[in-house]
Design a protein around this motif. Sequence first.
Motif, PDB file in Angstrom:
ATOM      1  N   ARG A 143       0.060  -1.757  -0.555  1.00 49.00           N
ATOM      2  CA  ARG A 143      -0.169  -0.325  -0.631  1.00 49.00           C
ATOM      3  C   ARG A 143      -1.123   0.079   0.490  1.00 49.00           C
ATOM      4  O   ARG A 143      -1.800  -0.772   1.074  1.00 49.00           O
ATOM      5  CB  ARG A 143      -0.722   0.105  -1.992  1.00 49.00           C
ATOM      6  CG  ARG A 143      -2.043  -0.505  -2.369  1.00 49.00           C
ATOM      7  CD  ARG A 143      -2.415  -0.194  -3.810  1.00 49.00           C
ATOM      8  NE  ARG A 143      -3.673  -0.822  -4.193  1.00 49.00           N
ATOM      9  CZ  ARG A 143      -4.866  -0.239  -4.088  1.00 49.00           C
ATOM     10  NH1 ARG A 143      -4.955   1.010  -3.630  1.00 49.00           N
ATOM     11  NH2 ARG A 143      -5.963  -0.853  -4.468  1.00 49.00           N
ATOM     12  N   ALA A 144      -1.159   1.392   0.758  1.00 50.36           N
ATOM     13  CA  ALA A 144      -1.975   1.875   1.870  1.00 50.36           C
ATOM     14  C   ALA A 144      -2.411   3.310   1.616  1.00 50.36           C
ATOM     15  O   ALA A 144      -1.725   4.073   0.928  1.00 50.36           O
ATOM     16  CB  ALA A 144      -1.183   1.790   3.171  1.00 50.36           C
ATOM     17  N   GLU A 145      -3.542   3.674   2.207  1.00 48.20           N
ATOM     18  CA  GLU A 145      -4.067   5.027   2.091  1.00 48.20           C
ATOM     19  C   GLU A 145      -4.901   5.323   3.335  1.00 48.20           C
ATOM     20  O   GLU A 145      -5.916   4.661   3.576  1.00 48.20           O
ATOM     21  CB  GLU A 145      -4.928   5.171   0.831  1.00 48.20           C
ATOM     22  CG  GLU A 145      -5.124   6.593   0.355  1.00 48.20           C
ATOM     23  CD  GLU A 145      -3.854   7.206  -0.244  1.00 48.20           C
ATOM     24  OE1 GLU A 145      -3.622   8.401  -0.023  1.00 48.20           O
ATOM     25  OE2 GLU A 145      -3.111   6.469  -0.927  1.00 48.20           O
ATOM     26  N   GLU A 200      -6.829   2.525   5.307  1.00 45.44           N
ATOM     27  CA  GLU A 200      -7.018   1.310   4.512  1.00 45.44           C
ATOM     28  C   GLU A 200      -5.671   0.796   4.008  1.00 45.44           C
ATOM     29  O   GLU A 200      -4.796   1.591   3.644  1.00 45.44           O
ATOM     30  CB  GLU A 200      -7.924   1.587   3.316  1.00 45.44           C
ATOM     31  CG  GLU A 200      -9.317   2.042   3.666  1.00 45.44           C
ATOM     32  CD  GLU A 200     -10.092   2.445   2.425  1.00 45.44           C
ATOM     33  OE1 GLU A 200     -10.963   1.669   1.986  1.00 45.44           O
ATOM     34  OE2 GLU A 200      -9.812   3.531   1.888  1.00 45.44           O
ATOM     35  N   VAL A 201      -5.535  -0.539   3.986  1.00 43.63           N
ATOM     36  CA  VAL A 201      -4.344  -1.168   3.410  1.00 43.63           C
ATOM     37  C   VAL A 201      -4.784  -2.312   2.504  1.00 43.63           C
ATOM     38  O   VAL A 201      -5.870  -2.874   2.674  1.00 43.63           O
ATOM     39  CB  VAL A 201      -3.377  -1.687   4.505  1.00 43.63           C
ATOM     40  CG1 VAL A 201      -2.905  -0.554   5.401  1.00 43.63           C
ATOM     41  CG2 VAL A 201      -4.002  -2.806   5.334  1.00 43.63           C
ATOM     42  N   TRP A 202      -3.927  -2.642   1.550  1.00 43.68           N
ATOM     43  CA  TRP A 202      -4.172  -3.752   0.639  1.00 43.68           C
ATOM     44  C   TRP A 202      -2.954  -4.659   0.654  1.00 43.68           C
ATOM     45  O   TRP A 202      -1.803  -4.182   0.636  1.00 43.68           O
ATOM     46  CB  TRP A 202      -4.414  -3.241  -0.778  1.00 43.68           C
ATOM     47  CG  TRP A 202      -5.717  -2.535  -0.943  1.00 43.68           C
ATOM     48  CD1 TRP A 202      -6.879  -3.061  -1.430  1.00 43.68           C
ATOM     49  CD2 TRP A 202      -6.007  -1.159  -0.627  1.00 43.68           C
ATOM     50  NE1 TRP A 202      -7.874  -2.103  -1.437  1.00 43.68           N
ATOM     51  CE2 TRP A 202      -7.365  -0.923  -0.947  1.00 43.68           C
ATOM     52  CE3 TRP A 202      -5.248  -0.103  -0.100  1.00 43.68           C
ATOM     53  CZ2 TRP A 202      -7.974   0.306  -0.761  1.00 43.68           C
ATOM     54  CZ3 TRP A 202      -5.858   1.126   0.089  1.00 43.68           C
ATOM     55  CH2 TRP A 202      -7.200   1.332  -0.237  1.00 43.68           C
ATOM     56  N   GLY A 222      -2.464   8.873   9.600  1.00 39.67           N
ATOM     57  CA  GLY A 222      -2.843   7.945   8.537  1.00 39.67           C
ATOM     58  C   GLY A 222      -1.683   7.562   7.636  1.00 39.67           C
ATOM     59  O   GLY A 222      -0.611   8.165   7.654  1.00 39.67           O
ATOM     60  N   HIS A 223      -1.913   6.542   6.835  1.00 42.93           N
ATOM     61  CA  HIS A 223      -0.938   6.149   5.828  1.00 42.93           C
ATOM     62  C   HIS A 223      -0.855   7.221   4.738  1.00 42.93           C
ATOM     63  O   HIS A 223      -1.868   7.632   4.176  1.00 42.93           O
ATOM     64  CB  HIS A 223      -1.349   4.826   5.158  1.00 42.93           C
ATOM     65  CG  HIS A 223      -1.279   3.629   6.052  1.00 42.93           C
ATOM     66  ND1 HIS A 223      -0.130   2.894   6.227  1.00 42.93           N
ATOM     67  CD2 HIS A 223      -2.227   3.024   6.813  1.00 42.93           C
ATOM     68  CE1 HIS A 223      -0.371   1.884   7.043  1.00 42.93           C
ATOM     69  NE2 HIS A 223      -1.633   1.929   7.414  1.00 42.93           N
TER      70      HIS A 223
END
Length: 425
Positions: A29-31, A34-36, A56-57
């Motif tokens: 996931r991403a925002e 930032e990504v995970w 951005g994401h």
Amino acid sequence: MTTNAKLDAYRTDAVSRGIKVLHPVYLDRAENAEVWDTEGKRYIDFVGGIGVLNTGHRHTKVMKAVAAQLERYTHSCFNALPHEPYLSVASELNRRCPVAGEARTMLTNSGAEAMENAIKLARAFTGRTALIAFDGGFHGRTLATLALTAKVAPYKKGLGPLPGPVFHVPYASRDNGVSAKASLAAIERLFKVEVDPADVAAIVIEPVQGEGGFLVADFEFLKALRALCDKHGIVLIADEIQSGFGRSGRFFAIEHSGVKPDVVVMGKSLAGGFPLAALTGRVDVMDALAPGGLGGTYAGNPVACAAAGAVFDVIDSERLLARGAELGALIERHVPRLKAGPHGASIGRVNGVGGMRAFEIVDDGKPAPQKLQALIAAARRLGLLLMAAGEHGNVVRLLPPLTIPFDQLDEGFALIDAALAEVAV
């Protein structure tokens, strides 16, 4: 839990080995910036889909526009049944692109596809075939764009002759020490020794080289190229695929020079992560082919066009052009701090303009690509995603979203500093 290691093994069995993967971590996931990964680890993203995610994401406005379009229809081949989202994007690009006079636009799926069509139009308009490109340039991996791309390994190796004729000359930039005079002399030599200018359809240049390491073209050189193209009836094509949409602090990087190309080729950040690219140019060039000479099944997909409309809104309403310049100023402060630190000997020259910035990793002032690869791995372990560029593979190119919170930019540079401590010798 699905692990990165399991997915990487799956990739090896499922995907062509010709597709190289920089970071063996798999996105969950991403925002924004930032990504995970699938294991839940968080990273700050300084890669941004290689310049795709200036907004951005999953920007809220982009996602909202996409959701609304999904409720109406997801596809119509514009060649068969046209739709308004395509027209809206084309109209915006006609208005915003720095070409002289009335403009027209074609939408495509990718930057390479857009460049292919720019080549077609330049040839049709001029009745010529030859092309001139520049050392360090990257214009795609399709056969025609690969002929323009100025790097053999890994892109051209083993492929044999590519579509041509294509000629390469040195790229004039303050960042690589090549003067405008030297590059112009190389073109004049080309005209005397290799190709008649009356046979040249187009000169293709990145105002800021992406893969080449964020080298900024000398502005006087760009002006001289414009005059040269006018003198010989050559189409000037600006490749803004990576440098466009606010990354440089202007909507397009070539605007810093005041030069107006005949065609602008773009992609990447046009649609906030959805596949969409375009070429916009002078009406006489863009209309050089008969109806049916241009097109594509998925080109100008309405969902991607809806995303692009939201991207234009975000660039304007969130002042991303100014923010690109602000990011550049912050990076210009961060890199000298790294150089002044205990491991500063590893930091070389800073390249770029606006928010399109990069810096070299060196050993005793010489390119150190292996050290950069170690830095990338160390930064990833610490929670930061970086990527390399440059002729020698020793340049860190910084492509965080223009919407990144400034405290996350600061955090990213703190992680670079920590990674340098791990790899310094």
